[in-house]
Design a protein around this motif. Structure first.
Motif, short mmCIF file in Angstrom:
data_model
loop_
_atom_site.label_atom_id
_atom_site.label_comp_id
_atom_site.label_asym_id
_atom_site.label_seq_id
_atom_site.Cartn_x
_atom_site.Cartn_y
_atom_site.Cartn_z
N SER A 4 27.95 42.49 42.32
CA SER A 4 27.58 43.77 41.71
C SER A 4 28.57 44.12 40.61
CB SER A 4 27.61 44.87 42.78
OG SER A 4 28.93 45.08 43.21
N ASN A 5 29.60 43.33 40.55
CA ASN A 5 30.66 43.61 39.60
C ASN A 5 30.20 43.39 38.16
OD1 ASN A 5 33.18 44.59 39.41
ND2 ASN A 5 34.11 42.98 40.62
N VAL A 6 30.78 44.16 37.29
CA VAL A 6 30.40 44.06 35.89
C VAL A 6 31.14 42.92 35.19
CG1 VAL A 6 29.49 46.26 35.14
CG2 VAL A 6 31.88 46.06 35.81
N LEU A 55 39.47 39.43 40.08
CA LEU A 55 40.70 39.29 40.87
C LEU A 55 40.43 38.79 42.28
CD1 LEU A 55 42.55 42.51 39.71
CD2 LEU A 55 42.72 40.18 38.83
N THR A 56 39.29 39.17 42.78
CA THR A 56 38.98 38.76 44.14
C THR A 56 38.77 37.25 44.22
OG1 THR A 56 37.90 40.89 44.41
CG2 THR A 56 37.49 39.24 46.09
N ARG B 117 37.55 49.34 38.68
CA ARG B 117 36.20 48.96 39.04
C ARG B 117 36.05 47.47 39.28
NH1 ARG B 117 32.26 47.34 40.50
NH2 ARG B 117 30.11 48.01 40.18
N ARG B 118 36.89 46.70 38.68
CA ARG B 118 36.78 45.26 38.83
C ARG B 118 37.17 44.78 40.21
NH1 ARG B 118 35.16 42.98 34.67
NH2 ARG B 118 35.45 41.03 35.77
N GLN B 119 37.87 45.61 40.91
CA GLN B 119 38.29 45.20 42.25
C GLN B 119 37.55 45.98 43.32
OE1 GLN B 119 42.63 45.14 42.54
NE2 GLN B 119 42.74 46.01 40.50
N CYS B 120 36.61 46.80 42.89
CA CYS B 120 35.98 47.70 43.85
C CYS B 120 34.48 47.76 43.66
CB CYS B 120 36.54 49.10 43.67
SG CYS B 120 38.28 49.19 44.07
N ASP B 121 33.84 48.37 44.62
CA ASP B 121 32.39 48.51 44.54
C ASP B 121 31.97 49.74 43.76
OD1 ASP B 121 32.24 46.28 46.10
OD2 ASP B 121 32.02 47.39 47.97
#
Lengths: 355, 355
Positions: A4-6, A55-56, B117-121
DNA sequence: CTGTTAGCGCTTTCAA
DNA sequence: TTGAAAGCGCTAACAG
């Protein structure tokens, strides 16, 4: 499932630049030498596509999440808030994020810390209520870790301690210098290690100075707690009150004001921690605390080397911060000693922000 | 690189239980039916090995990190701390973690939000200083998002607003009912949207009530700011002071006390936000705020459906919290109106915690 | 109901 | 110096 990440992936950048993903990775991480022309091309495409590495995903291959957890008992306490703030800032400048975990009950502390560690590279642990034995076990599980506000036996785990004993001693010395002989300690939470340590110090002071009366009543760690014990404090007849922390002192001051008690005329009150608020209390609070050397920043400085060390870490360090006395207007000569001349006129400026 | 994280992997559990990894996953996530015997065996092994799934790895295949970011301008402000706290609690009960990101300068707000946001939903965004145009662009980038404390044009993004205008109106009504005609607003940060909205409301009130004088002086958002404007406030000759927020009011009260100004006798002071502290101010602060309906919790309730929705989300919701008046002891009859009989004896109990 | 297979996005050997 | 390939731990199609 789709992410879902951009944002574009490394694959798209690679495609756009006409190179392999590995090359993109190398360019962007710059660990190996890359052909300047290729490098420029890749960088240009990455820029154009607004590429940011996930990063994940990076974690899965490197084993590093670039986040640390802060486990604290109470997000409502300014003391911990200031830890959070300074830790966040310190970590950020090293590219790390901070995940907050609040362990609202004593039982949860261990579990929360373990869970937190699973998503992070390390944890900063503030667990005032976990008993020593469990704490030791917990610590080995969640390492790398730095423990805050606890005196540890194990020299192998980093810790940032506050010398509560020294703090209490300074407060007592301050009060007795003002002529107070009848002191009352408004206790913190029963299981709190900070409370235990302060109590122990008070007891040893009482033992070595028989001229002093040092009593204790149950309190808590919040403004409401301080507010609620005001009547009891008055009834005790003590002239000097040591509140468990600034918050308690705060609530106490507010209630005493409501009861038309003159502070410090009738009663002297001290806090603990030196939170910013204490300067703006009415009257400004006499307390002990660390102003410059913030706990969170110190914690980070102890944690960072552990994160960097790939293999075995170097020697773990410990910090013991000694709080210093901050004299406000909430303490003054003991009522009985008022007339006598040897009561020092020590209290500083009435301006709470003059410090 | 090896994973630095502790604990066994799903593979080891699978091996120990003599099944495939997929089966372990199914048992533990319980989405499909599994043979009870197998299920028990797997669970036993998982328990024995103390298995906990690696959330990061899970993310990579599900696309969900199970964390949300809170982007706030200032971790030192109790207002935001309470948002953080209630958001953390609400999120936790849904299995989500909260990553804190502090955007210390206005320019950083957008960048910080993107990175977060890149590390989160999803992100909970408190960006008081980003201008509207940029904010719109930012929002589409970081969605799902819920925006706090900002009035938005776009009805498609969830938001939790506070009706600052209603708050200001209540405060002004309260003061004018007490006979105050000469009001002074100690402004918030110039770029703050909350400040702008309060100022606009004040201006429209002033326009419609010619008998009132409503002036403004620069202030800030901190206790120190309030402290620093005290002399200027006094010099203005106003009898009713509206501080930008509780913190400012706090600092102001402290300094006024130092200057031996009687509050509310000589001067009435109001805050904004209704932070817990306001009840314990001396004198207890008259302010407006939300006590029960906490912003963070409301934010979560708007965010959760967006997280659940796999495809297109349902209708996005908006909350507009109307602060209510909390009458303390920091406001009283205007000095000039003191003698007259129609000044209402409205002020409540001197006990700050009685409420 | 279970195992096999593929792949999330990235880094990092290993060859070329 | 670069590309191909393997793999981090997990979930989710697809067969069996």
């Amino acid at each position: 499932m789709a992410r879902s990440n951009v944002g574009p992936t490394i694959t798209e950048v690679a495609k756009a630049a006409g190179v392999s993903r590995a090359t993109v990775s190398r360019v962007l991480n710059g660990r190996t030498t890359v052909d300047p022309a290729i490098g420029a091309r890749v960088r240009a495409q990455a820029e154009r596509l607004q590429y940011r590495p996930n990063l994940t995903a990076r974690y899965l291959s490197t084993g590093r999440t670039m986040t640390v957890s802060l486990v604290i008992p109470d997000l409502g306490n300014p003391m911990f808030q200031s830890v959070l703030r300074s830790l966040t800032r310190a970590a950020e400048s090293a590219g790390y994020g901070v995940l907050v975990a609040e362990a609202q009950s004593a039982e949860k502390e261990a579990r929360i810390a373990q869970d937190a560690r699973r998503q992070c590279d390390a944890v900063v642990l503030v667990a005032p209520r976990t008993v020593d034995a469990e704490l030791d076990a917990l610590i080995t599980q969640v390492a790398p870790v730095v423990v805050l506000n606890r005196r540890l036996k194990d020299p192998h785990v980093a810790s940032v301690g506050i010398d509560y004993g020294a703090g209490v001693t300074q407060l007592v010395d301050h009060l007795t210098a003002l002529g107070h002989r009848d002191l009352l300690y408004v206790a913190g939470p029963e299981r709190s290690a900070a409370h235990q340590e302060r109590l122990a110090t008070l007891n040893s002071i009482a033992a070595s100075r028989p001229e002093l009366s040092v009593r204790t009543i149950p309190g808590g760690a919040s403004m409401a707690a301080g507010h609620d014990v005001a009547e009891e404090v008055l009834a005790s007849g003590a002239t000097g009150v040591l509140a468990f922390n600034d918050l308690v002192a705060f609530g106490l001051l507010a209630r005493l004001h409501g009861l038309s008690v003159d502070v410090p005329g009738d009663l002297s009150v001290t806090g603990f921690d030196g939170i910013e608020l204490s300067r703006f209390a009415v009257p400004a609070l006499t307390t002990v605390g660390q102003e410059v050397l913030d706990t969170g920043a110190v914690a980070w400085s102890l944690l960072e080397p552990q994160l960097a060390a790939t293999g075995k870490a170097g020697p773990v360090e410990h910090a013991l911060l000694t709080p210093r006395l901050i004299v406000g207007d909430s303490t003054g000569p003991a009522p009985a000693a008022r007339a006598s001349a040897h009561a020092p006129a020590a209290d500083a400026a009435p301006d709470p922000a003059a410090r």
